[in-house]
Design a protein around this motif. Structure first.
Motif, PDB file in Angstrom:
ATOM      1  N   VAL A 194       0.828  -1.215   0.000  1.00  0.00           N
ATOM      2  CA  VAL A 194       0.000   0.000   0.000  1.00  0.00           C
ATOM      3  C   VAL A 194       0.858   1.258   0.000  1.00  0.00           C
ATOM      4  CG1 VAL A 194      -1.648   1.324   1.382  1.00  0.00           C
ATOM      5  CG2 VAL A 194      -1.994  -1.122   1.058  1.00  0.00           C
ATOM      6  N   MET A 195       1.885   1.270   0.832  1.00  0.00           N
ATOM      7  CA  MET A 195       2.625   2.513   1.036  1.00  0.00           C
ATOM      8  C   MET A 195       3.702   2.796  -0.015  1.00  0.00           C
ATOM      9  SD  MET A 195       1.129   4.088   3.327  1.00  0.00           S
ATOM     10  CE  MET A 195       2.248   5.460   3.416  1.00  0.00           C
ATOM     11  N   LEU A 196       4.245   1.780  -0.658  1.00  0.00           N
ATOM     12  CA  LEU A 196       5.258   2.058  -1.686  1.00  0.00           C
ATOM     13  C   LEU A 196       4.694   2.853  -2.865  1.00  0.00           C
ATOM     14  CD1 LEU A 196       7.479  -1.127  -1.744  1.00  0.00           C
ATOM     15  CD2 LEU A 196       8.137   1.178  -1.122  1.00  0.00           C
ATOM     16  N   PRO A 197       3.531   2.510  -3.412  1.00  0.00           N
ATOM     17  CA  PRO A 197       2.993   3.362  -4.479  1.00  0.00           C
ATOM     18  C   PRO A 197       2.611   4.768  -3.997  1.00  0.00           C
ATOM     19  CG  PRO A 197       1.952   1.208  -4.545  1.00  0.00           C
ATOM     20  CD  PRO A 197       2.758   1.268  -3.294  1.00  0.00           C
ATOM     21  N   ILE A 198       2.100   4.856  -2.777  1.00  0.00           N
ATOM     22  CA  ILE A 198       1.756   6.177  -2.238  1.00  0.00           C
ATOM     23  C   ILE A 198       3.018   7.019  -2.075  1.00  0.00           C
ATOM     24  CG2 ILE A 198       0.845   7.390  -0.215  1.00  0.00           C
ATOM     25  CD1 ILE A 198      -1.167   5.098   0.084  1.00  0.00           C
ATOM     26  N   ALA A 199       4.077   6.407  -1.556  1.00  0.00           N
ATOM     27  CA  ALA A 199       5.342   7.139  -1.387  1.00  0.00           C
ATOM     28  C   ALA A 199       5.922   7.563  -2.730  1.00  0.00           C
ATOM     29  CB  ALA A 199       6.345   6.276  -0.625  1.00  0.00           C
ATOM     30  N   ALA A 200       5.778   6.725  -3.734  1.00  0.00           N
ATOM     31  CA  ALA A 200       6.271   7.106  -5.063  1.00  0.00           C
ATOM     32  C   ALA A 200       5.456   8.264  -5.623  1.00  0.00           C
ATOM     33  CB  ALA A 200       6.205   5.905  -6.003  1.00  0.00           C
ATOM     34  N   TRP A 201       4.165   8.246  -5.413  1.00  0.00           N
ATOM     35  CA  TRP A 201       3.298   9.311  -5.929  1.00  0.00           C
ATOM     36  C   TRP A 201       3.575  10.636  -5.226  1.00  0.00           C
ATOM     37  CZ3 TRP A 201       0.383  10.236  -9.949  1.00  0.00           C
ATOM     38  CH2 TRP A 201      -0.502  11.293  -9.907  1.00  0.00           C
ATOM     39  N   GLN A 202       3.775  10.568  -3.905  1.00  0.00           N
ATOM     40  CA  GLN A 202       4.016  11.779  -3.125  1.00  0.00           C
ATOM     41  C   GLN A 202       5.484  12.204  -3.107  1.00  0.00           C
ATOM     42  OE1 GLN A 202       1.704  13.713  -1.719  1.00  0.00           O
ATOM     43  NE2 GLN A 202       0.100  12.359  -2.482  1.00  0.00           N
ATOM     44  N   ARG A 203       6.343  11.391  -3.705  1.00  0.00           N
ATOM     45  CA  ARG A 203       7.791  11.652  -3.761  1.00  0.00           C
ATOM     46  C   ARG A 203       8.420  11.624  -2.366  1.00  0.00           C
ATOM     47  NH1 ARG A 203       6.316  10.913  -8.494  1.00  0.00           N
ATOM     48  NH2 ARG A 203       7.043  12.145 -10.231  1.00  0.00           N
ATOM     49  N   TRP A 204       7.905  10.745  -1.495  1.00  0.00           N
ATOM     50  CA  TRP A 204       8.515  10.519  -0.188  1.00  0.00           C
ATOM     51  C   TRP A 204       9.643   9.519  -0.354  1.00  0.00           C
ATOM     52  CZ3 TRP A 204       3.183   9.179   2.282  1.00  0.00           C
ATOM     53  CH2 TRP A 204       2.448  10.345   2.460  1.00  0.00           C
ATOM     54  N   PRO A 205      10.557   9.447   0.608  1.00  0.00           N
ATOM     55  CA  PRO A 205      11.586   8.395   0.535  1.00  0.00           C
ATOM     56  C   PRO A 205      10.922   7.016   0.628  1.00  0.00           C
ATOM     57  CG  PRO A 205      12.192  10.061   2.145  1.00  0.00           C
ATOM     58  CD  PRO A 205      10.805  10.374   1.699  1.00  0.00           C
ATOM     59  N   MET A 206      11.198   6.163  -0.335  1.00  0.00           N
ATOM     60  CA  MET A 206      10.500   4.876  -0.400  1.00  0.00           C
ATOM     61  C   MET A 206      11.223   3.772   0.362  1.00  0.00           C
ATOM     62  SD  MET A 206       8.859   4.752  -4.198  1.00  0.00           S
ATOM     63  CE  MET A 206      10.383   4.464  -5.021  1.00  0.00           C
ATOM     64  N   TRP A 207      12.520   3.902   0.581  1.00  0.00           N
ATOM     65  CA  TRP A 207      13.254   2.845   1.255  1.00  0.00           C
ATOM     66  C   TRP A 207      12.737   2.626   2.665  1.00  0.00           C
ATOM     67  CZ3 TRP A 207      15.811   3.768   5.754  1.00  0.00           C
ATOM     68  CH2 TRP A 207      16.080   5.097   6.079  1.00  0.00           C
ATOM     69  N   VAL A 208      12.160   3.667   3.275  1.00  0.00           N
ATOM     70  CA  VAL A 208      11.633   3.561   4.638  1.00  0.00           C
ATOM     71  C   VAL A 208      10.548   2.489   4.702  1.00  0.00           C
ATOM     72  CG1 VAL A 208      10.411   4.831   6.440  1.00  0.00           C
ATOM     73  CG2 VAL A 208      12.175   5.970   5.093  1.00  0.00           C
ATOM     74  N   TRP A 209       9.687   2.435   3.687  1.00  0.00           N
ATOM     75  CA  TRP A 209       8.580   1.486   3.698  1.00  0.00           C
ATOM     76  C   TRP A 209       9.065   0.069   3.433  1.00  0.00           C
ATOM     77  CZ3 TRP A 209       4.915   3.567   6.177  1.00  0.00           C
ATOM     78  CH2 TRP A 209       4.741   4.948   6.121  1.00  0.00           C
ATOM     79  N   GLY A 210      10.136  -0.082   2.669  1.00  0.00           N
ATOM     80  CA  GLY A 210      10.735  -1.402   2.494  1.00  0.00           C
ATOM     81  C   GLY A 210      11.341  -1.918   3.786  1.00  0.00           C
ATOM     82  N   VAL A 211      12.013  -1.031   4.512  1.00  0.00           N
ATOM     83  CA  VAL A 211      12.592  -1.417   5.804  1.00  0.00           C
ATOM     84  C   VAL A 211      11.493  -1.737   6.804  1.00  0.00           C
ATOM     85  CG1 VAL A 211      13.922  -0.546   7.776  1.00  0.00           C
ATOM     86  CG2 VAL A 211      14.749  -0.162   5.461  1.00  0.00           C
ATOM     87  N   LEU A 212      10.426  -0.932   6.813  1.00  0.00           N
ATOM     88  CA  LEU A 212       9.322  -1.187   7.742  1.00  0.00           C
ATOM     89  C   LEU A 212       8.640  -2.515   7.432  1.00  0.00           C
ATOM     90  CD1 LEU A 212       7.635  -0.122  10.102  1.00  0.00           C
ATOM     91  CD2 LEU A 212       6.156   0.957   8.425  1.00  0.00           C
ATOM     92  N   SER A 213       8.448  -2.835   6.177  1.00  0.00           N
ATOM     93  CA  SER A 213       7.863  -4.124   5.797  1.00  0.00           C
ATOM     94  C   SER A 213       8.733  -5.274   6.282  1.00  0.00           C
ATOM     95  CB  SER A 213       7.702  -4.213   4.285  1.00  0.00           C
ATOM     96  OG  SER A 213       6.794  -3.271   3.829  1.00  0.00           O
ATOM     97  N   LEU A 214      10.018  -5.147   6.063  1.00  0.00           N
ATOM     98  CA  LEU A 214      10.955  -6.178   6.498  1.00  0.00           C
ATOM     99  C   LEU A 214      10.946  -6.321   8.017  1.00  0.00           C
ATOM    100  CD1 LEU A 214      13.022  -8.071   5.190  1.00  0.00           C
ATOM    101  CD2 LEU A 214      14.717  -6.288   5.487  1.00  0.00           C
ATOM    102  N   ALA A 215      10.923  -5.208   8.723  1.00  0.00           N
ATOM    103  CA  ALA A 215      10.915  -5.243  10.187  1.00  0.00           C
ATOM    104  C   ALA A 215       9.633  -5.872  10.728  1.00  0.00           C
ATOM    105  CB  ALA A 215      11.090  -3.832  10.743  1.00  0.00           C
ATOM    106  N   LEU A 216       8.496  -5.589  10.109  1.00  0.00           N
ATOM    107  CA  LEU A 216       7.239  -6.176  10.566  1.00  0.00           C
ATOM    108  C   LEU A 216       7.218  -7.687  10.379  1.00  0.00           C
ATOM    109  CD1 LEU A 216       4.653  -3.536   9.336  1.00  0.00           C
ATOM    110  CD2 LEU A 216       5.167  -4.129  11.698  1.00  0.00           C
ATOM    111  N   VAL A 217       7.741  -8.159   9.266  1.00  0.00           N
ATOM    112  CA  VAL A 217       7.787  -9.605   9.017  1.00  0.00           C
ATOM    113  C   VAL A 217       8.700 -10.288  10.032  1.00  0.00           C
ATOM    114  CG1 VAL A 217       8.525 -11.369   7.378  1.00  0.00           C
ATOM    115  CG2 VAL A 217       7.209  -9.420   6.584  1.00  0.00           C
TER     116      VAL A 217
END
Length: 133
Positions: A94-117
């Motif tokens: 959900v958050m990676l496309p939103i971050a790409a659209w809003q031009r937020w740093p996207m690596w944060v959401w990859g790290v958060l996904s990994l941390a949650l798993v």
């Protein structure tokens, strides 16, 4: 009448000029950030699949249940592990496309996904291990 110069109302084609800059406030995507986010999310997805598969081996902890112990912790540990894996995959999806659209740093959401798993699987193991004590 034909002249060497176009009339003022005719369009001019100037192929030597560079394209105009992007509108203000709209930065281009950072290629390194995008690549890191995709790799981290793919790793989180792969770890989520592996953790869901590994939770089926929690049933081996039920061997100790013949000694009169309660085995409800095994199901709870599996549900927590599956929930962590599902939440991690869902947050990234959900958050990676939103971050790409809003031009937020996207690596944060990859790290958060990994941390949650990883956290969900670790908590699931802790629940199952705690029930054995």
């Amino acid at each position: 009448m034909t002249t060497a110069y176009p009339a003022p109302h005719e369009p001019r084609f100037d192929y030597g000029q560079p394209p105009p800059p992007p509108p203000p406030g709209r930065r281009p995507l950072n290629a390194a950030d995008t690549a890191i986010a995709i790799v981290l999310y793919a790793l989180a997805f792969l770890l989520a699949v592996c953790s869901v598969f590994a939770t089926f081996f929690f049933a081996f902890a039920a061997d100790a249940c013949t000694l009169g112990r309660d085995c409800d912790y095994i199901g709870t540990g599996m549900i927590v592990s599956w929930g962590g894996a599902g939440l991690g995959v869902l947050v990234g999806a959900v958050m990676l496309p939103i971050a790409a659209w809003q031009r937020w740093p996207m690596w944060v959401w990859g790290v958060l996904s990994l941390a949650l798993v990883v956290a969900g699987f670790g908590i699931g193991i802790a629940i199952v291990s705690g029930g054995l004590s």
